[in-house]
Design a protein around this motif. Structure first.
Motif, mmCIF file in Angstrom:
data_model
loop_
_atom_site.group_PDB
_atom_site.id
_atom_site.type_symbol
_atom_site.label_atom_id
_atom_site.label_comp_id
_atom_site.label_asym_id
_atom_site.label_seq_id
_atom_site.Cartn_x
_atom_site.Cartn_y
_atom_site.Cartn_z
ATOM 1 N N GLN A 136 1.180 7.121 -6.716
ATOM 2 C CA GLN A 136 -0.135 7.565 -6.237
ATOM 3 C C GLN A 136 -0.193 9.088 -6.161
ATOM 4 O O GLN A 136 0.672 9.726 -5.556
ATOM 5 C CB GLN A 136 -0.475 7.009 -4.859
ATOM 6 N N GLY A 153 -0.671 -3.167 3.752
ATOM 7 C CA GLY A 153 0.025 -1.966 4.210
ATOM 8 C C GLY A 153 0.869 -2.226 5.431
ATOM 9 O O GLY A 153 2.022 -2.663 5.350
ATOM 10 N N ARG A 154 0.271 -2.005 6.614
ATOM 11 C CA ARG A 154 1.049 -1.984 7.846
ATOM 12 C C ARG A 154 1.803 -3.269 8.140
ATOM 13 O O ARG A 154 2.924 -3.222 8.639
ATOM 14 C CB ARG A 154 0.130 -1.613 9.018
ATOM 15 N N ARG A 166 -7.986 4.070 10.276
ATOM 16 C CA ARG A 166 -7.481 2.797 9.751
ATOM 17 C C ARG A 166 -7.818 1.654 10.693
ATOM 18 O O ARG A 166 -7.514 0.512 10.399
ATOM 19 C CB ARG A 166 -5.960 2.877 9.547
ATOM 20 N N ASN A 218 -5.750 8.875 -5.477
ATOM 21 C CA ASN A 218 -6.128 8.675 -4.080
ATOM 22 C C ASN A 218 -7.539 9.228 -3.837
ATOM 23 O O ASN A 218 -7.757 10.433 -3.889
ATOM 24 C CB ASN A 218 -5.113 9.389 -3.175
ATOM 25 N N ALA A 231 0.812 -1.223 0.000
ATOM 26 C CA ALA A 231 0.000 0.000 0.000
ATOM 27 C C ALA A 231 0.843 1.269 0.000
ATOM 28 O O ALA A 231 1.947 1.282 0.557
ATOM 29 C CB ALA A 231 -0.880 -0.010 1.253
ATOM 30 N N PRO A 232 0.292 2.342 -0.591
ATOM 31 C CA PRO A 232 0.942 3.650 -0.448
ATOM 32 C C PRO A 232 0.873 4.074 1.015
ATOM 33 O O PRO A 232 -0.209 4.003 1.618
ATOM 34 C CB PRO A 232 0.085 4.577 -1.321
ATOM 35 N N MET A 233 1.993 4.489 1.596
ATOM 36 C CA MET A 233 1.989 4.943 2.996
ATOM 37 C C MET A 233 2.955 6.120 3.146
ATOM 38 O O MET A 233 4.170 5.960 2.975
ATOM 39 C CB MET A 233 2.388 3.799 3.932
ATOM 40 N N VAL A 234 2.368 7.275 3.458
ATOM 41 C CA VAL A 234 3.181 8.486 3.636
ATOM 42 C C VAL A 234 4.218 8.264 4.728
ATOM 43 O O VAL A 234 3.916 7.669 5.767
ATOM 44 C CB VAL A 234 2.267 9.683 3.995
ATOM 45 N N LYS A 278 -7.897 4.317 -5.741
ATOM 46 C CA LYS A 278 -7.977 3.674 -4.418
ATOM 47 C C LYS A 278 -9.028 4.427 -3.607
ATOM 48 O O LYS A 278 -8.945 5.645 -3.466
ATOM 49 C CB LYS A 278 -6.611 3.745 -3.731
ATOM 50 N N HIS A 324 -10.266 -0.106 0.201
ATOM 51 C CA HIS A 324 -10.041 -0.288 1.633
ATOM 52 C C HIS A 324 -11.413 -0.584 2.233
ATOM 53 O O HIS A 324 -12.315 0.252 2.160
ATOM 54 C CB HIS A 324 -9.416 0.999 2.201
ATOM 55 N N ASN A 357 -8.258 -4.292 0.401
ATOM 56 C CA ASN A 357 -7.246 -3.768 1.326
ATOM 57 C C ASN A 357 -7.874 -3.584 2.713
ATOM 58 O O ASN A 357 -9.057 -3.311 2.838
ATOM 59 C CB ASN A 357 -6.733 -2.423 0.786
ATOM 60 N N GLY A 358 -7.013 -3.721 3.710
ATOM 61 C CA GLY A 358 -7.429 -3.415 5.078
ATOM 62 C C GLY A 358 -7.267 -4.601 6.016
ATOM 63 O O GLY A 358 -7.977 -5.599 5.870
ATOM 64 N N GLY A 359 -6.301 -4.491 6.934
ATOM 65 C CA GLY A 359 -6.187 -5.464 8.032
ATOM 66 C C GLY A 359 -5.709 -6.850 7.638
ATOM 67 O O GLY A 359 -5.890 -7.801 8.404
ATOM 68 N N MET A 392 1.689 8.910 -1.196
ATOM 69 C CA MET A 392 0.820 9.845 -1.921
ATOM 70 C C MET A 392 1.597 11.143 -2.202
ATOM 71 O O MET A 392 2.251 11.687 -1.317
ATOM 72 C CB MET A 392 -0.383 10.128 -1.028
HETATM 73 C C1 LIG Z 1 1.567 5.580 7.930
HETATM 74 C C2 LIG Z 1 0.514 5.386 6.880
HETATM 75 C C3 LIG Z 1 0.441 6.245 5.802
HETATM 76 C C4 LIG Z 1 -0.531 6.078 4.816
HETATM 77 N N1 LIG Z 1 -0.521 6.882 3.721
HETATM 78 C C5 LIG Z 1 -1.388 6.626 2.695
HETATM 79 C C6 LIG Z 1 -1.286 7.315 1.456
HETATM 80 O O1 LIG Z 1 -0.386 8.124 1.243
HETATM 81 N N2 LIG Z 1 -2.206 7.049 0.497
HETATM 82 C C7 LIG Z 1 -3.200 6.118 0.682
HETATM 83 O O2 LIG Z 1 -4.001 5.889 -0.227
HETATM 84 N N3 LIG Z 1 -3.295 5.430 1.824
HETATM 85 C C8 LIG Z 1 -2.403 5.648 2.812
HETATM 86 N N4 LIG Z 1 -2.438 4.876 3.937
HETATM 87 C C9 LIG Z 1 -3.457 3.811 4.042
HETATM 88 C C10 LIG Z 1 -2.893 2.497 3.487
HETATM 89 O O3 LIG Z 1 -2.582 2.624 2.116
HETATM 90 C C11 LIG Z 1 -3.899 1.355 3.687
HETATM 91 O O4 LIG Z 1 -5.061 1.652 2.958
HETATM 92 C C12 LIG Z 1 -4.273 1.155 5.148
HETATM 93 O O5 LIG Z 1 -3.129 1.169 5.981
HETATM 94 C C13 LIG Z 1 -5.037 -0.152 5.351
HETATM 95 O O6 LIG Z 1 -4.247 -1.249 4.972
HETATM 96 P P1 LIG Z 1 -3.480 -2.158 6.076
HETATM 97 O O7 LIG Z 1 -4.506 -2.551 7.117
HETATM 98 O O8 LIG Z 1 -2.950 -3.352 5.322
HETATM 99 O O9 LIG Z 1 -2.404 -1.317 6.676
HETATM 100 C C14 LIG Z 1 -1.473 5.029 4.932
HETATM 101 C C15 LIG Z 1 -1.384 4.149 6.011
HETATM 102 C C16 LIG Z 1 -0.395 4.308 6.973
HETATM 103 C C17 LIG Z 1 -0.307 3.306 8.115
#
Ligand SMILES: Cc1cc2nc3c(=O)[nH]c(=O)nc-3n(C[C@H](O)[C@H](O)[C@H](O)COP(=O)(O)O)c2cc1C
Length: 341
Positions: free
Chosen positions: A66, A241-242, A194, A93, A12-15, A135, A179, A219-221, A39
């Motif tokens: 993204q 993601g996480r 989240r 996004n 996943a994209p994660m800032v 997304k 998600h 996506n999610g969890g 993003m």
């Molecule tokens: C630190 C962090 C930064 C995130 N930044 C973005 C982002 O830039 N763009 C986006 O679409 N989602 C972002 N997300 C959400 C993740 O892409 C993902 O949708 C969300 O964490 C759920 O997936 P997971 O349960 O597998 O972590 C971010 C999540 C985290 C934890």
């Protein structure tokens, strides 16, 4: 349908997490997984330091860029600019609940305006031949945002989500990454958004049944290979993601999903040894090797040596980070370093 690479898993994209250093590291663990950038706003791409924002190492491909945007024309410009970089996919996004993003009519608040999302996807498609994806969440709730599509400030049911799909499908996105929670636009932090809205995987599965020709990624969890297998019986692909960030060794299992023969024999020692030249190169250019290594803190998650690894990486060292890595190879438990991951 432009599905030029048949991936089953993406990161996943994660800032602040999925920067180019993390993606380089992730690529040592999995060759087939699609990786996402953080993003980046269309404004930043248009007005900012493009090289800094968009450069990446060729080993990272396939990589999806993204973009967060609120305006189709700006988005067009940003995608055109990004054409000079070898991204494999451009993603919009429409799921981020952050005030900074949603308050500017970007991210999740766009879900109240599916016609606008469709316009944005069309505008991206006219700027690139690459796959264009979106997304989003399964719904949103807001005390401030209402629209003719969402007159009561929320939607959280399959009927509404299907209507949303019908409208954005006019622009034929190449994949929807969903998600499986709603975004609550006011009152919850992005982090709470989240975790607190409940996951509803069935809503995503049912959407796939209603739109069998749409490519749907869930996506999610998602935290285990068994969960990935289960989701893949309902939808086309899975985004993690996480769990991938906090426990990167998880990614080493992903390639075996494509073909069990394909999986590499990896150990934490081989990963660290493969990372060494990259860290040396950063240091030789005066770049931030500490930042790059911070993304590897979870490499020994749930293994003896985990706290030593974290301590070593976090301690300000007198020598260079590459010397620190060599020291780590000598001091970490040797059996764990050499155990297959
Ligand atoms: C630190 C962090 C930064 C995130 N930044 C973005 C982002 O830039 N763009 C986006 O679409 N989602 C972002 N997300 C959400 C993740 O892409 C993902 O949708 C969300 O964490 C759920 O997936 P997971 O349960 O597998 O972590 C971010 C999540 C985290 C934890």
């Amino acid at each position: 349908m432009n599905n030029s690479f048949n991936h089953m898993i993406s990161i996943a994209p994660m800032v602040d997490k999925t920067d180019r250093h993390f993606r380089y590291f992730a690529r040592l663990l999995t060759k087939k997984t699609l990786l996402y950038t953080e993003m980046i706003t269309s404004q930043a791409i248009i007005h900012g330091d493009r090289k800094k924002l968009l450069d990446f190492n060729p080993t990272e491909n396939p990589v999806a860029l993204q973009i967060a945007a609120s305006n189709p024309d700006e988005l067009y410009k940003a995608v055109k600019i990004a054409e000079d970089w070898n991204y494999d996919e451009i993603n919009l996004n429409a799921g981020c609940p952050s005030d900074r993003v949603s308050g500017n009519m970007m991210g999740a608040s766009l879900m109240a305006y599916p016609e606008l999302i469709a316009e944005m996807i069309s505008s991206m498609k006219s700027a690139t031949k690459k796959p264009v994806t979106v997304k989003h969440r399964i719904g949103i709730s807001s005390s401030k945002v209402t629209s003719s599509f969402m007159p009561y400030g929320f939607f959280n049911d399959l009927g509404h989500l299907s209507d949303f799909m019908i409208i954005i499908n006019k622009a034929a996105p190449d994949r929807n990454i969903i998600h499986a929670r709603i975004a609550i636009l006011e009152g919850l932090s992005p982090k709470e958004n989240r975790d607190i809205p409940p996951l509803d995987y069935d809503m995503v599965y049912n959407l796939k049944k209603q739109f069998p020709n749409s490519i749907i990624e869930i996506n999610g969890g998602i935290k285990t290979l068994d969960e990935i297998h289960e989701h893949l019986t309902h939808v086309d692909s899975v985004m993690i993601g996480r769990e991938a960030y906090s426990n990167p060794a998880f990614m080493a299992r992903f390639d075996s999903l494509y073909n069990p023969q394909d999986s590499m024999t990896l150990t934490r020692r081989t990963i660290i040894e493969d990372l060494l030249p990259y860290i040396e190169d950063l240091e030789s250019k005066g770049e931030n090797a500490h930042l790059a290594l911070s993304h590897t803190l979870g490499l020994f998650q749930n293994q003896p040596g985990s706290s030593l690894w974290k301590r070593l990486l976090s301690t300000p060292s007198l020598g260079t980070k590459s010397i620190l890595l060599r020291d780590a190879l000598a001091s970490l438990p040797q059996d764990i370093l050499d155990k297959e991951i």
